[in-house]
Design a protein around this motif. Structure first.
Motif, PDB file in Angstrom:
ATOM      1  N   ASP A  60       0.864  -1.193   0.000  1.00 29.81           N
ATOM      2  CA  ASP A  60       0.000   0.000   0.000  1.00 29.81           C
ATOM      3  C   ASP A  60       0.898   1.241   0.000  1.00 29.81           C
ATOM      4  O   ASP A  60       1.218   1.797   1.050  1.00 29.81           O
ATOM      5  CB  ASP A  60      -0.895  -0.053   1.249  1.00 29.81           C
ATOM      6  N   LYS A  80       0.437   4.305  -0.988  1.00 32.18           N
ATOM      7  CA  LYS A  80      -0.128   5.586  -0.548  1.00 32.18           C
ATOM      8  C   LYS A  80       0.100   5.778   0.941  1.00 32.18           C
ATOM      9  O   LYS A  80       0.588   6.808   1.381  1.00 32.18           O
ATOM     10  CB  LYS A  80      -1.629   5.618  -0.836  1.00 32.18           C
ATOM     11  N   GLU A  81      -0.256   4.736   1.678  1.00 31.84           N
ATOM     12  CA  GLU A  81      -0.162   4.813   3.133  1.00 31.84           C
ATOM     13  C   GLU A  81       1.307   4.819   3.595  1.00 31.84           C
ATOM     14  O   GLU A  81       1.706   5.610   4.446  1.00 31.84           O
ATOM     15  CB  GLU A  81      -0.925   3.616   3.724  1.00 31.84           C
ATOM     16  N   ARG A  90       3.390   8.041   5.406  1.00 32.08           N
ATOM     17  CA  ARG A  90       4.132   7.975   6.678  1.00 32.08           C
ATOM     18  C   ARG A  90       5.607   8.301   6.478  1.00 32.08           C
ATOM     19  O   ARG A  90       6.219   8.981   7.303  1.00 32.08           O
ATOM     20  CB  ARG A  90       4.019   6.576   7.279  1.00 32.08           C
TER      21      ARG A  90
END
Ligand code: PLP
Length: 449
Positions: A234, A236-237, A241
Protein backbone atom coordinates in the motif's frame (compact mmCIF):
# COMPACT_ATOMS: atom_id res chain seq x y z
CA UNK A 1 33.03 -11.12 -41.56
CA UNK A 2 30.23 -11.03 -44.11
CA UNK A 3 29.95 -14.81 -44.42
CA UNK A 4 30.34 -15.29 -40.68
CA UNK A 5 27.57 -12.87 -39.79
CA UNK A 6 25.29 -14.35 -42.42
CA UNK A 7 25.88 -17.73 -40.85
CA UNK A 8 25.06 -16.27 -37.42
CA UNK A 9 21.89 -14.79 -38.88
CA UNK A 10 20.81 -18.07 -40.48
CA UNK A 11 21.52 -19.99 -37.31
CA UNK A 12 19.62 -17.47 -35.19
CA UNK A 13 16.63 -17.54 -37.49
CA UNK A 14 16.60 -21.33 -37.48
CA UNK A 15 16.78 -21.28 -33.67
CA UNK A 16 13.89 -18.87 -33.30
CA UNK A 17 11.78 -20.64 -35.93
CA UNK A 18 12.12 -24.00 -34.23
CA UNK A 19 11.67 -22.55 -30.73
CA UNK A 20 7.85 -22.79 -30.61
CA UNK A 21 7.91 -26.56 -31.09
CA UNK A 22 10.96 -27.36 -28.99
CA UNK A 23 10.78 -28.92 -25.56
CA UNK A 24 11.07 -26.11 -23.03
CA UNK A 25 13.64 -27.76 -20.75
CA UNK A 26 16.54 -29.16 -22.80
CA UNK A 27 16.48 -32.89 -23.48
CA UNK A 28 18.84 -35.04 -21.37
CA UNK A 29 20.80 -35.97 -24.55
CA UNK A 30 21.37 -32.29 -25.33
CA UNK A 31 22.69 -31.72 -21.81
CA UNK A 32 24.94 -34.76 -22.08
CA UNK A 33 26.33 -33.40 -25.36
CA UNK A 34 27.57 -30.28 -23.53
CA UNK A 35 30.59 -32.37 -22.62
CA UNK A 36 31.66 -31.67 -26.22
CA UNK A 37 32.71 -28.19 -25.00
CA UNK A 38 35.13 -29.74 -22.51
CA UNK A 39 38.25 -29.65 -24.61
CA UNK A 40 41.75 -28.58 -23.67
CA UNK A 41 42.56 -24.91 -24.27
CA UNK A 42 43.25 -24.76 -28.03
CA UNK A 43 46.94 -24.34 -28.85
CA UNK A 44 46.21 -21.93 -31.65
CA UNK A 45 43.48 -20.15 -33.58
CA UNK A 46 40.33 -21.78 -34.96
CA UNK A 47 38.32 -20.45 -37.88
CA UNK A 48 35.47 -18.29 -36.45
CA UNK A 49 32.96 -20.14 -38.65
CA UNK A 50 33.93 -23.39 -36.94
CA UNK A 51 33.63 -21.71 -33.53
CA UNK A 52 30.12 -20.55 -34.37
CA UNK A 53 29.16 -23.98 -35.72
CA UNK A 54 30.33 -25.65 -32.52
CA UNK A 55 28.43 -23.14 -30.42
CA UNK A 56 25.24 -23.69 -32.39
CA UNK A 57 25.49 -27.46 -32.67
CA UNK A 58 26.29 -28.12 -29.03
CA UNK A 59 24.81 -25.03 -27.46
CA UNK A 60 21.48 -24.36 -29.15
CA UNK A 61 19.87 -27.72 -28.28
CA UNK A 62 20.94 -27.30 -24.65
CA UNK A 63 19.34 -23.88 -24.17
CA UNK A 64 16.26 -23.48 -22.03
CA UNK A 65 13.51 -22.32 -24.39
CA UNK A 66 12.76 -19.34 -22.15
CA UNK A 67 12.58 -17.05 -25.19
CA UNK A 68 9.54 -19.01 -26.36
CA UNK A 69 5.91 -18.82 -25.30
CA UNK A 70 5.66 -21.63 -22.75
CA UNK A 71 8.28 -20.76 -20.18
CA UNK A 72 6.55 -19.73 -16.95
CA UNK A 73 9.36 -20.20 -14.43
CA UNK A 74 10.73 -17.47 -12.10
CA UNK A 75 9.80 -14.13 -13.78
CA UNK A 76 11.28 -14.39 -17.26
CA UNK A 77 10.36 -12.38 -20.30
CA UNK A 78 11.32 -13.10 -23.90
CA UNK A 79 12.88 -10.61 -26.28
CA UNK A 80 10.58 -8.51 -28.43
CA UNK A 81 11.57 -8.75 -32.13
CA UNK A 82 12.65 -5.10 -32.24
CA UNK A 83 14.88 -5.63 -29.21
CA UNK A 84 16.59 -8.74 -30.59
CA UNK A 85 17.29 -6.90 -33.84
CA UNK A 86 18.47 -3.76 -32.04
CA UNK A 87 20.69 -5.90 -29.84
CA UNK A 88 22.44 -7.36 -32.91
CA UNK A 89 23.08 -3.93 -34.37
CA UNK A 90 24.25 -2.59 -31.02
CA UNK A 91 26.63 -5.55 -30.75
CA UNK A 92 28.13 -4.47 -34.07
CA UNK A 93 28.43 -0.92 -32.70
CA UNK A 94 30.18 -2.22 -29.55
CA UNK A 95 29.55 1.00 -27.68
CA UNK A 96 30.84 1.70 -24.18
CA UNK A 97 28.24 3.82 -22.42
CA UNK A 98 30.47 4.89 -19.55
CA UNK A 99 30.30 8.49 -20.71
CA UNK A 100 28.93 10.72 -23.40
CA UNK A 101 32.23 11.13 -25.23
CA UNK A 102 32.48 7.34 -25.62
CA UNK A 103 28.95 6.89 -26.92
CA UNK A 104 26.78 9.92 -27.62
CA UNK A 105 24.17 7.64 -29.20
CA UNK A 106 24.12 5.26 -26.24
CA UNK A 107 23.67 8.12 -23.77
CA UNK A 108 21.04 9.85 -25.90
CA UNK A 109 18.93 6.71 -26.24
CA UNK A 110 19.02 6.25 -22.46
CA UNK A 111 17.79 9.79 -21.97
CA UNK A 112 14.94 9.34 -24.42
CA UNK A 113 14.00 6.01 -22.81
CA UNK A 114 14.15 7.68 -19.38
CA UNK A 115 11.63 10.34 -20.42
CA UNK A 116 9.30 7.73 -21.85
CA UNK A 117 9.53 5.54 -18.75
CA UNK A 118 8.86 8.49 -16.44
CA UNK A 119 5.62 8.90 -18.36
CA UNK A 120 4.69 5.22 -18.57
CA UNK A 121 5.53 4.35 -14.97
CA UNK A 122 4.11 7.61 -13.62
CA UNK A 123 7.37 8.68 -11.97
CA UNK A 124 8.00 12.29 -10.92
CA UNK A 125 9.39 14.64 -13.58
CA UNK A 126 13.11 15.13 -13.07
CA UNK A 127 13.72 11.57 -11.87
CA UNK A 128 17.13 10.30 -12.95
CA UNK A 129 18.24 6.80 -13.85
CA UNK A 130 21.09 4.35 -13.86
CA UNK A 131 20.87 1.57 -16.44
CA UNK A 132 22.20 -1.53 -14.70
CA UNK A 133 22.12 -5.24 -15.40
CA UNK A 134 19.18 -6.29 -13.23
CA UNK A 135 16.86 -5.32 -10.42
CA UNK A 136 19.39 -6.66 -7.90
CA UNK A 137 21.95 -4.08 -8.89
CA UNK A 138 19.17 -1.52 -9.37
CA UNK A 139 18.19 -1.87 -5.73
CA UNK A 140 21.84 -1.75 -4.72
CA UNK A 141 22.29 1.47 -6.71
CA UNK A 142 19.11 3.11 -5.43
CA UNK A 143 19.83 2.11 -1.83
CA UNK A 144 23.33 3.55 -2.13
CA UNK A 145 21.64 6.84 -3.05
CA UNK A 146 19.36 6.45 -0.03
CA UNK A 147 22.32 5.78 2.27
CA UNK A 148 24.10 8.83 0.88
CA UNK A 149 21.09 11.11 1.28
CA UNK A 150 20.05 10.02 4.76
CA UNK A 151 23.57 10.23 6.16
CA UNK A 152 24.35 13.51 4.45
CA UNK A 153 21.34 15.05 6.20
CA UNK A 154 22.92 13.89 9.45
CA UNK A 155 26.15 15.62 8.44
CA UNK A 156 27.96 12.40 7.56
CA UNK A 157 29.81 11.85 4.27
CA UNK A 158 29.51 8.09 3.91
CA UNK A 159 31.37 7.91 0.60
CA UNK A 160 34.40 9.55 2.23
CA UNK A 161 34.26 8.11 5.72
CA UNK A 162 32.48 4.82 5.33
CA UNK A 163 30.12 3.54 7.98
CA UNK A 164 32.72 3.47 10.80
CA UNK A 165 31.30 5.69 13.48
CA UNK A 166 28.41 6.84 11.29
CA UNK A 167 25.02 7.71 12.76
CA UNK A 168 22.79 4.63 12.64
CA UNK A 169 20.23 4.16 9.93
CA UNK A 170 17.03 2.31 10.65
CA UNK A 171 16.09 -0.02 7.80
CA UNK A 172 12.52 -1.28 7.45
CA UNK A 173 11.66 -4.23 5.21
CA UNK A 174 8.79 -6.70 5.14
CA UNK A 175 8.75 -10.45 5.64
CA UNK A 176 8.24 -10.68 1.88
CA UNK A 177 11.01 -8.32 0.75
CA UNK A 178 12.84 -9.94 -2.18
CA UNK A 179 16.13 -11.68 -1.35
CA UNK A 180 18.01 -9.33 -3.67
CA UNK A 181 17.13 -6.35 -1.45
CA UNK A 182 18.66 -8.15 1.53
CA UNK A 183 21.77 -8.74 -0.53
CA UNK A 184 21.94 -5.09 -1.55
CA UNK A 185 21.58 -4.02 2.09
CA UNK A 186 24.34 -6.45 3.05
CA UNK A 187 26.66 -5.11 0.36
CA UNK A 188 25.99 -1.56 1.53
CA UNK A 189 27.06 -2.36 5.06
CA UNK A 190 23.52 -1.99 6.38
CA UNK A 191 23.30 -5.62 7.36
CA UNK A 192 21.01 -8.43 6.35
CA UNK A 193 19.74 -9.00 9.83
CA UNK A 194 19.96 -5.61 11.49
CA UNK A 195 16.59 -4.73 9.99
CA UNK A 196 13.06 -4.13 11.19
CA UNK A 197 10.80 -6.67 9.51
CA UNK A 198 7.16 -5.78 9.09
CA UNK A 199 4.74 -8.75 8.95
CA UNK A 200 2.63 -9.30 5.84
CA UNK A 201 -0.96 -10.26 5.04
CA UNK A 202 -2.23 -13.33 3.17
CA UNK A 203 -1.09 -11.89 -0.19
CA UNK A 204 2.36 -10.85 1.05
CA UNK A 205 1.54 -7.15 1.44
CA UNK A 206 3.19 -5.20 4.23
CA UNK A 207 0.76 -4.78 7.12
CA UNK A 208 0.94 -1.03 7.33
CA UNK A 209 -0.51 -0.89 10.84
CA UNK A 210 2.58 -2.81 11.95
CA UNK A 211 5.05 -0.26 10.60
CA UNK A 212 7.40 0.95 13.31
CA UNK A 213 7.70 4.70 13.98
CA UNK A 214 9.68 6.24 11.11
CA UNK A 215 12.10 9.16 11.27
CA UNK A 216 14.49 11.00 8.99
CA UNK A 217 17.16 8.32 9.48
CA UNK A 218 14.88 5.55 8.24
CA UNK A 219 15.00 3.69 4.96
CA UNK A 220 11.80 1.83 4.05
CA UNK A 221 11.82 -0.89 1.38
CA UNK A 222 8.44 -1.63 -0.20
CA UNK A 223 7.49 -3.81 -3.12
CA UNK A 224 5.51 -3.57 -6.36
CA UNK A 225 4.87 -7.13 -7.49
CA UNK A 226 5.53 -9.90 -4.98
CA UNK A 227 7.56 -12.57 -6.72
CA UNK A 228 5.07 -15.26 -5.69
CA UNK A 229 1.65 -13.61 -5.60
CA UNK A 230 2.23 -10.46 -7.67
CA UNK A 231 0.75 -8.33 -4.85
CA UNK A 232 1.55 -4.66 -4.22
CA UNK A 233 2.26 -2.91 -0.96
CA UNK A 234 0.00 0.00 0.00
CA UNK A 235 2.26 2.74 -1.31
CA UNK A 236 -0.13 5.59 -0.55
CA UNK A 237 -0.16 4.81 3.13
CA UNK A 238 3.51 3.84 3.39
CA UNK A 239 4.61 6.91 1.43
CA UNK A 240 2.43 9.22 3.53
CA UNK A 241 4.13 7.98 6.68
CA UNK A 242 7.59 8.04 5.14
CA UNK A 243 7.13 11.60 3.89
CA UNK A 244 5.74 12.88 7.15
CA UNK A 245 8.81 11.47 8.91
CA UNK A 246 11.41 12.47 6.31
CA UNK A 247 12.25 8.80 5.71
CA UNK A 248 13.43 7.42 2.37
CA UNK A 249 11.04 5.09 0.53
CA UNK A 250 12.49 2.61 -1.96
CA UNK A 251 10.25 0.43 -4.11
CA UNK A 252 11.43 -2.86 -5.57
CA UNK A 253 9.25 -2.94 -8.67
CA UNK A 254 11.36 -5.41 -10.63
CA UNK A 255 8.45 -6.52 -12.75
CA UNK A 256 5.38 -5.18 -10.96
CA UNK A 257 5.92 -1.49 -11.54
CA UNK A 258 5.14 -2.05 -15.23
CA UNK A 259 1.51 -2.52 -14.14
CA UNK A 260 1.45 1.29 -14.05
CA UNK A 261 1.70 1.25 -17.86
CA UNK A 262 -1.61 -0.60 -18.26
CA UNK A 263 -4.71 1.50 -17.55
CA UNK A 264 -6.59 -1.51 -16.17
CA UNK A 265 -3.86 -2.29 -13.62
CA UNK A 266 -2.50 1.16 -12.81
CA UNK A 267 -4.52 1.42 -9.59
CA UNK A 268 -2.30 -1.30 -8.10
CA UNK A 269 0.67 1.07 -8.16
CA UNK A 270 -1.17 4.08 -6.71
CA UNK A 271 1.15 6.11 -4.53
CA UNK A 272 4.31 4.55 -6.01
CA UNK A 273 5.14 7.94 -7.49
CA UNK A 274 5.63 9.25 -3.95
CA UNK A 275 8.70 7.08 -3.37
CA UNK A 276 12.30 8.31 -3.52
CA UNK A 277 13.71 5.45 -5.58
CA UNK A 278 12.56 2.51 -7.66
CA UNK A 279 14.23 -0.63 -9.03
CA UNK A 280 12.71 -1.90 -12.28
CA UNK A 281 13.78 -4.63 -14.69
CA UNK A 282 13.57 -4.32 -18.46
CA UNK A 283 14.48 -7.94 -19.12
CA UNK A 284 11.41 -9.29 -17.32
CA UNK A 285 8.06 -7.76 -18.22
CA UNK A 286 9.28 -5.26 -20.82
CA UNK A 287 10.81 -8.19 -22.72
CA UNK A 288 14.23 -6.85 -23.65
CA UNK A 289 17.15 -9.28 -23.99
CA UNK A 290 19.33 -9.85 -20.93
CA UNK A 291 20.56 -7.92 -19.21
CA UNK A 292 18.86 -4.61 -18.53
CA UNK A 293 17.24 -2.83 -15.60
CA UNK A 294 16.88 0.65 -14.23
CA UNK A 295 17.53 2.26 -10.87
CA UNK A 296 15.38 5.39 -10.78
CA UNK A 297 16.10 8.08 -8.19
CA UNK A 298 13.84 11.06 -7.61
CA UNK A 299 16.59 13.51 -6.70
CA UNK A 300 19.51 13.29 -9.16
CA UNK A 301 21.95 14.80 -6.65
CA UNK A 302 21.37 11.84 -4.32
CA UNK A 303 22.38 9.33 -6.98
CA UNK A 304 25.33 11.42 -8.10
CA UNK A 305 26.42 11.89 -4.52
CA UNK A 306 26.64 8.13 -4.09
CA UNK A 307 28.11 7.29 -7.47
CA UNK A 308 30.27 10.12 -8.77
CA UNK A 309 33.80 9.12 -9.42
CA UNK A 310 36.50 11.47 -10.53
CA UNK A 311 39.85 10.81 -12.07
CA UNK A 312 41.84 13.18 -14.26
CA UNK A 313 41.41 11.06 -17.39
CA UNK A 314 37.66 10.68 -16.82
CA UNK A 315 36.72 14.19 -17.67
CA UNK A 316 33.02 14.82 -17.20
CA UNK A 317 31.14 16.70 -19.88
CA UNK A 318 27.94 18.69 -19.45
CA UNK A 319 25.63 15.81 -20.17
CA UNK A 320 24.30 13.21 -17.70
CA UNK A 321 27.42 11.09 -17.55
CA UNK A 322 26.32 7.49 -16.89
CA UNK A 323 29.37 6.59 -14.81
CA UNK A 324 28.53 9.36 -12.33
CA UNK A 325 25.08 7.82 -11.91
CA UNK A 326 25.79 4.14 -11.41
CA UNK A 327 28.22 1.57 -10.05
CA UNK A 328 29.82 0.70 -13.40
CA UNK A 329 32.33 2.49 -15.58
CA UNK A 330 32.55 0.49 -18.84
CA UNK A 331 29.31 -1.15 -19.79
CA UNK A 332 27.20 -2.09 -22.77
CA UNK A 333 24.52 0.11 -24.31
CA UNK A 334 21.57 -1.26 -22.37
CA UNK A 335 19.41 1.69 -23.24
CA UNK A 336 19.34 0.61 -26.88
CA UNK A 337 17.04 -2.35 -26.31
CA UNK A 338 14.92 -0.48 -23.77
CA UNK A 339 14.48 2.29 -26.32
CA UNK A 340 13.71 -0.26 -29.06
CA UNK A 341 11.08 -1.99 -26.91
CA UNK A 342 9.32 1.29 -26.12
CA UNK A 343 9.74 2.66 -29.65
CA UNK A 344 8.25 -0.47 -31.21
CA UNK A 345 5.40 -1.01 -28.73
CA UNK A 346 4.37 2.53 -28.00
CA UNK A 347 2.07 3.35 -25.12
CA UNK A 348 -0.72 1.03 -26.29
CA UNK A 349 1.69 -1.80 -27.06
CA UNK A 350 3.18 -1.76 -23.56
CA UNK A 351 -0.33 -1.63 -22.04
CA UNK A 352 -1.37 -4.54 -24.25
CA UNK A 353 1.69 -6.61 -23.31
CA UNK A 354 0.92 -6.14 -19.61
CA UNK A 355 -2.84 -6.73 -19.95
CA UNK A 356 -2.42 -9.73 -22.22
CA UNK A 357 -0.01 -11.54 -19.93
CA UNK A 358 -2.27 -10.78 -16.95
CA UNK A 359 -5.24 -12.22 -18.85
CA UNK A 360 -3.23 -15.36 -19.64
CA UNK A 361 -2.45 -15.71 -15.93
CA UNK A 362 -6.13 -15.31 -15.07
CA UNK A 363 -6.99 -18.01 -17.61
CA UNK A 364 -4.48 -20.38 -15.98
CA UNK A 365 -6.03 -19.71 -12.58
CA UNK A 366 -9.55 -20.22 -13.87
CA UNK A 367 -8.68 -23.42 -15.76
CA UNK A 368 -6.79 -24.94 -12.85
CA UNK A 369 -9.53 -24.08 -10.34
CA UNK A 370 -12.14 -25.56 -12.67
CA UNK A 371 -10.06 -28.75 -12.83
CA UNK A 372 -10.19 -28.97 -9.04
CA UNK A 373 -6.76 -27.65 -8.10
CA UNK A 374 -6.23 -24.93 -5.56
CA UNK A 375 -5.09 -21.47 -6.56
CA UNK A 376 -3.47 -19.97 -3.48
CA UNK A 377 -3.26 -16.28 -4.43
CA UNK A 378 -5.51 -13.49 -5.62
CA UNK A 379 -4.37 -13.27 -9.25
CA UNK A 380 -3.97 -9.49 -9.56
CA UNK A 381 -1.33 -9.46 -12.30
CA UNK A 382 0.70 -12.18 -14.04
CA UNK A 383 1.52 -14.53 -11.16
CA UNK A 384 -0.38 -17.68 -10.19
CA UNK A 385 0.33 -20.08 -7.32
CA UNK A 386 -1.27 -23.50 -7.53
CA UNK A 387 -1.24 -26.47 -5.21
CA UNK A 388 -1.84 -30.04 -6.39
CA UNK A 389 -2.39 -31.45 -2.92
CA UNK A 390 0.17 -31.96 -0.20
CA UNK A 391 3.78 -30.80 -0.50
CA UNK A 392 5.17 -34.10 -1.77
CA UNK A 393 2.49 -34.54 -4.38
CA UNK A 394 2.86 -30.94 -5.58
CA UNK A 395 6.62 -31.44 -5.92
CA UNK A 396 6.09 -34.65 -7.91
CA UNK A 397 3.69 -32.88 -10.27
CA UNK A 398 6.15 -30.01 -10.79
CA UNK A 399 8.97 -32.47 -11.54
CA UNK A 400 6.76 -34.36 -14.01
CA UNK A 401 5.74 -31.12 -15.75
CA UNK A 402 9.37 -30.08 -16.09
CA UNK A 403 10.35 -33.50 -17.48
CA UNK A 404 7.44 -33.55 -19.93
CA UNK A 405 8.83 -30.47 -21.69
CA UNK A 406 5.60 -28.89 -22.96
CA UNK A 407 6.10 -25.98 -20.58
CA UNK A 408 8.25 -25.08 -17.60
CA UNK A 409 7.19 -23.96 -14.14
CA UNK A 410 9.08 -23.92 -10.88
CA UNK A 411 8.05 -24.41 -7.30
CA UNK A 412 7.92 -22.34 -4.15
CA UNK A 413 6.65 -22.45 -0.60
CA UNK A 414 4.00 -19.83 -0.01
CA UNK A 415 3.10 -19.17 3.61
CA UNK A 416 3.72 -22.79 4.49
CA UNK A 417 2.12 -24.30 1.37
CA UNK A 418 4.24 -25.91 -1.33
CA UNK A 419 3.05 -24.56 -4.66
CA UNK A 420 3.84 -24.31 -8.34
CA UNK A 421 4.47 -20.80 -9.63
CA UNK A 422 3.15 -19.72 -13.01
CA UNK A 423 4.56 -16.40 -14.19
CA UNK A 424 3.30 -15.22 -17.58
CA UNK A 425 5.82 -12.57 -18.56
CA UNK A 426 6.59 -13.13 -22.23
CA UNK A 427 5.29 -11.22 -25.25
CA UNK A 428 5.57 -14.55 -27.12
CA UNK A 429 2.93 -16.40 -25.07
CA UNK A 430 -0.24 -16.89 -27.11
CA UNK A 431 -3.68 -18.10 -26.06
CA UNK A 432 -2.83 -21.35 -27.85
CA UNK A 433 0.30 -21.67 -25.66
CA UNK A 434 -1.84 -21.14 -22.56
CA UNK A 435 -4.45 -23.73 -23.58
CA UNK A 436 -1.79 -26.26 -24.54
CA UNK A 437 0.07 -25.68 -21.27
CA UNK A 438 -3.09 -25.82 -19.20
CA UNK A 439 -4.08 -29.13 -20.80
CA UNK A 440 -0.58 -30.52 -20.14
CA UNK A 441 -0.63 -29.41 -16.48
CA UNK A 442 -4.06 -30.94 -15.89
CA UNK A 443 -3.16 -34.19 -17.70
CA UNK A 444 0.08 -34.55 -15.76
CA UNK A 445 -1.45 -33.58 -12.42
CA UNK A 446 -4.26 -36.12 -12.85
CA UNK A 447 -1.91 -38.94 -13.75
CA UNK A 448 0.81 -38.26 -11.19
CA UNK A 449 0.36 -40.43 -8.10
C1 PLP B 1 13.62 -10.74 -10.29
C2 PLP B 1 13.41 -9.87 -9.11
C3 PLP B 1 14.48 -9.17 -8.55
C4 PLP B 1 15.89 -9.34 -9.03
O1 PLP B 1 16.00 -8.96 -10.38
P1 PLP B 1 17.25 -9.41 -11.27
O2 PLP B 1 16.97 -8.75 -12.57
O3 PLP B 1 17.17 -10.90 -11.36
O4 PLP B 1 18.48 -8.94 -10.61
C5 PLP B 1 14.21 -8.35 -7.48
N1 PLP B 1 12.97 -8.21 -7.00
C6 PLP B 1 11.92 -8.85 -7.52
C7 PLP B 1 10.55 -8.64 -6.94
C8 PLP B 1 12.10 -9.71 -8.60
O5 PLP B 1 11.05 -10.35 -9.14
Amino acid sequence: MNELLHSALQRSIRYLETLPERRVAPAPEALAALSGFERALPDGPTDPGAVLAELDELGSPATVASAGGRYFGFVVGGSLPATTAANWLATAWDQNVAMDVLSPVGVRLEEVALKWMIELLGLPAGTTVSFVNGASLASFTALAAARHALLRRAGWDVEARGLYGAPELKVVVSDETHVTVFKALALLGLGRERLIRVPVDSQGRMRVEKLPPLDNMTLVCAQAGNVNTGSFDDFKEIAARARAAGAWLHIDGAFGLWAAAAPGRRHLTAGAELADSWAVDAHKWLNTPYDAAMAFVREPADLRGAMSNNAAYLKAGDRREPYHHGPELSRRARGVEVWAALRSLGRSGVADLIERTCRHAARFAEGLSAAGFIVLNDVVINQVLVSFGDAERTKRVIAAIQADGTLWCGGTVWQGHTAMRISVSSWATTSADVERSLAAIIRIARTTP
